[in-house]
Design an enzyme around this catalytic site. Structure first.
Site, PDB file in Angstrom:
ATOM      1  CE  LYS A 194     -73.199  28.820  -1.395  1.00 30.86           C
ATOM      2  NZ  LYS A 194     -73.746  29.544  -1.703  1.00 30.86           N
ATOM      3  CE1 TYR A 250     -78.757  27.552  -2.375  1.00 31.05           C
ATOM      4  CE2 TYR A 250     -77.888  26.556  -4.353  1.00 31.05           C
ATOM      5  CZ  TYR A 250     -77.289  27.030  -2.935  1.00 31.05           C
ATOM      6  OH  TYR A 250     -76.738  26.810  -2.284  1.00 31.05           O
ATOM      7  CG  PHE A 309     -79.364  35.233  -7.507  1.00 23.89           C
ATOM      8  CD1 PHE A 309     -79.865  33.955  -6.776  1.00 23.89           C
ATOM      9  CD2 PHE A 309     -80.345  36.744  -6.957  1.00 23.89           C
ATOM     10  CE1 PHE A 309     -80.243  33.962  -5.945  1.00 23.89           C
ATOM     11  CE2 PHE A 309     -81.363  36.779  -5.730  1.00 23.89           C
ATOM     12  CZ  PHE A 309     -81.211  34.787  -5.226  1.00 23.89           C
ATOM     13  NE  ARG A 316     -78.805  32.202   8.568  1.00 25.87           N
ATOM     14  CZ  ARG A 316     -79.080  32.490   7.304  1.00 25.87           C
ATOM     15  NH1 ARG A 316     -78.493  31.258   6.230  1.00 25.87           N
ATOM     16  NH2 ARG A 316     -79.113  33.667   6.305  1.00 25.87           N
ATOM     17  CB  THR A 370     -75.665  36.062   1.735  1.00 26.21           C
ATOM     18  OG1 THR A 370     -76.379  35.625   2.864  1.00 26.21           O
ATOM     19  CG2 THR A 370     -75.637  35.609  -0.051  1.00 26.21           C
ATOM     20  CG  ASN A 388     -72.278  32.605  -0.571  1.00 21.70           C
ATOM     21  OD1 ASN A 388     -72.323  31.963  -1.030  1.00 21.70           O
ATOM     22  ND2 ASN A 388     -73.088  33.605   0.154  1.00 21.70           N
ATOM     23  CG  HIS A 393     -76.561  26.518   1.507  1.00 18.37           C
ATOM     24  ND1 HIS A 393     -77.327  27.270   1.688  1.00 18.37           N
ATOM     25  CD2 HIS A 393     -77.726  26.129   2.662  1.00 18.37           C
ATOM     26  CE1 HIS A 393     -78.780  27.437   1.730  1.00 18.37           C
ATOM     27  NE2 HIS A 393     -78.503  25.827   2.102  1.00 18.37           N
ATOM     28  CD  GLU A 412     -81.508  24.488   3.811  1.00 18.51           C
ATOM     29  OE1 GLU A 412     -80.662  24.214   3.761  1.00 18.51           O
ATOM     30  OE2 GLU A 412     -82.025  25.220   2.460  1.00 18.51           O
TER      31      GLU A 412
END
Ligand code: CMP
Length: 141
Positions: A11, A51, A59, A87, A93, A114, A117, A128
């Site tokens: 990100k 998203y 958010f 993960r 998260t 964060n 993803h 995705e």
């Protein structure tokens, strides 16, 4: 165990701090293979579509604004149980809840910024990956 593919996004908070190489090193040390990768500029429309599942969350607008605030690196990771493994490698998260040694514990600034993803299920991984990559960009090995 089965060989899976998952989508990862590095990100804007991480690309802006020049952390792509360090994050890729953690990914590779975990045994996952980066089989496709590109650094791109998301638009509001693309980020909103990606998203979409979160569109009614409070958010959502902030998340979209953050994701278009700088370059992202989208990548496909392949390996044994890649979805669950990535993960674990990312951590929770919310970085305050992430375990020591995870990417988010080391680098995330907040629940929004964060750093990474990762897909959360086989269905979402397939969706995705095809959202960002054509079949011809995926050289599985
Ligand atoms: P990600 O795995 O990319 O999926 C959705 C993102 O929404 C999540 O990481 C967070 O960065 C972001 N987000 C921002 N605020 C929240 C929140 N309160 N709860 C969950 N996710 C949030």
């Amino acid at each position: 165990m089965s060989i899976e593919k998952t989508l990862s996004i590095i990100k804007p908070d991480a690309t802006s701090r020049n952390l792509t190489g360090q994050i890729n090193s953690i990914i590779e040390k975990s045994g996952l293979k980066i089989i496709a990768q590109k650094r791109i500029k998301l638009t509001k429309d693309i980020a909103s579509r990606f998203y979409e599942v979160h569109k009614n969350r409070p958010f959502f607008q902030d998340l979209v604004s953050f994701m278009i605030s700088g370059p992202v690196v989208v990548q496909v990771l392949q390996g044994d149980d890649a979805i669950a493994l990535y993960r674990q490698v990312m951590g929770a998260t919310n970085p305050e809840e992430a375990e020591a040694g995870t990417i988010r514990k080391q680098f995330a600034l907040s629940i929004e910024a964060n750093s990474v993803h990762g897909s959360d299920s086989t269905d979402n991984a397939n969706k995705e990956i095809s959202f960002f990559f054509a079949e011809t960009e995926l050289y599985e090995s």
